[in-house]
Motif scaffolding. Structure first.
Motif, PDB file in Angstrom:
ATOM      1  N   ASN A 162      -0.726  -1.281  -6.497  1.00  0.00           N
ATOM      2  CA  ASN A 162      -1.479  -1.763  -7.655  1.00  0.00           C
ATOM      3  C   ASN A 162      -2.989  -1.621  -7.497  1.00  0.00           C
ATOM      4  O   ASN A 162      -3.684  -1.349  -8.473  1.00  0.00           O
ATOM      5  N   ASP A 163      -3.532  -1.832  -6.273  1.00  0.00           N
ATOM      6  CA  ASP A 163      -4.998  -1.860  -6.159  1.00  0.00           C
ATOM      7  C   ASP A 163      -5.611  -0.752  -5.299  1.00  0.00           C
ATOM      8  O   ASP A 163      -6.795  -0.519  -5.369  1.00  0.00           O
ATOM      9  N   ARG A 164      -4.824  -0.068  -4.467  1.00  0.00           N
ATOM     10  CA  ARG A 164      -5.286   1.056  -3.632  1.00  0.00           C
ATOM     11  C   ARG A 164      -6.482   0.690  -2.748  1.00  0.00           C
ATOM     12  O   ARG A 164      -7.368   1.509  -2.504  1.00  0.00           O
ATOM     13  N   LYS A 165      -6.501  -0.548  -2.232  1.00  0.00           N
ATOM     14  CA  LYS A 165      -7.578  -0.960  -1.335  1.00  0.00           C
ATOM     15  C   LYS A 165      -7.133  -0.779   0.108  1.00  0.00           C
ATOM     16  O   LYS A 165      -5.971  -0.960   0.449  1.00  0.00           O
ATOM     17  N   HIS A 212      -7.607  -2.546   2.785  1.00  0.00           N
ATOM     18  CA  HIS A 212      -7.074  -3.698   3.521  1.00  0.00           C
ATOM     19  C   HIS A 212      -5.607  -3.960   3.158  1.00  0.00           C
ATOM     20  O   HIS A 212      -4.845  -4.433   4.004  1.00  0.00           O
ATOM     21  N   SER A 213      -5.200  -3.618   1.956  1.00  0.00           N
ATOM     22  CA  SER A 213      -3.780  -3.724   1.600  1.00  0.00           C
ATOM     23  C   SER A 213      -2.961  -2.721   2.406  1.00  0.00           C
ATOM     24  O   SER A 213      -1.873  -3.047   2.883  1.00  0.00           O
ATOM     25  N   LEU A 214      -3.486  -1.518   2.563  1.00  0.00           N
ATOM     26  CA  LEU A 214      -2.805  -0.502   3.360  1.00  0.00           C
ATOM     27  C   LEU A 214      -2.725  -0.925   4.830  1.00  0.00           C
ATOM     28  O   LEU A 214      -1.682  -0.771   5.469  1.00  0.00           O
ATOM     29  N   LEU A 215      -3.796  -1.483   5.358  1.00  0.00           N
ATOM     30  CA  LEU A 215      -3.797  -1.949   6.745  1.00  0.00           C
ATOM     31  C   LEU A 215      -2.759  -3.048   6.953  1.00  0.00           C
ATOM     32  O   LEU A 215      -1.995  -3.022   7.928  1.00  0.00           O
ATOM     33  N   LEU A 216      -2.702  -4.012   6.037  1.00  0.00           N
ATOM     34  CA  LEU A 216      -1.714  -5.087   6.149  1.00  0.00           C
ATOM     35  C   LEU A 216      -0.290  -4.557   5.992  1.00  0.00           C
ATOM     36  O   LEU A 216       0.630  -5.045   6.661  1.00  0.00           O
ATOM     37  N   LEU A 217      -0.108  -3.557   5.154  1.00  0.00           N
ATOM     38  CA  LEU A 217       1.202  -2.915   5.005  1.00  0.00           C
ATOM     39  C   LEU A 217       1.635  -2.301   6.339  1.00  0.00           C
ATOM     40  O   LEU A 217       2.754  -2.536   6.810  1.00  0.00           O
TER      41      LEU A 217
END
Length: 104
Positions: free
Chosen positions: A25-28, A30-35
């Motif tokens: 949804n946001d392509r940030k 930090h979301s990828l890192l947490l994933l």
């Protein structure tokens, strides 16, 4: 200790799935890192748990927690359907995972 690791692995899997949706949804970054961290921790803990817990039981419990948790997170935070049938089948999946633990 392996059973605790297995349960934590399932929760890390839920976190990874939630971050996958958030990243979609946001392509940030930090979301990828947490994933990546969520799935990475999940696999490491699952691998540790499988040293003593049988593969079939460990995998079934890990996927049960991940699938149920992912559906619950989707209902609570991402506006997915809260239909009673979804809740019933989530309960069946969780009951099956508990049954596997009791039978192991």
């Amino acid at each position: 200790m392996e059973w605790i690791s297995l349960i934590i692995a399932g929760f890390c899997e839920v976190g990874g799935v939630a971050m996958m949706n958030k990243y979609n949804n946001d392509r940030k970054w930090h979301s990828l890192l947490l994933l990546i961290l969520g799935f990475g921790a999940s696999f490491v803990l699952l691998s540790y748990a499988m040293e003593t817990v049988s593969m079939g039981t460990a995998y079934a419990i890990w996927t049960g927690i991940g699938a149920s948790g992912g559906a619950i997170i989707g209902m609570l935070f991402f506006g997915e359907s809260k239909d009673w049938k979804r809740i019933l089948f989530i309960a069946i999946v969780l009951s099956s995972a508990i049954g596997l633990k009791l039978a192991a």
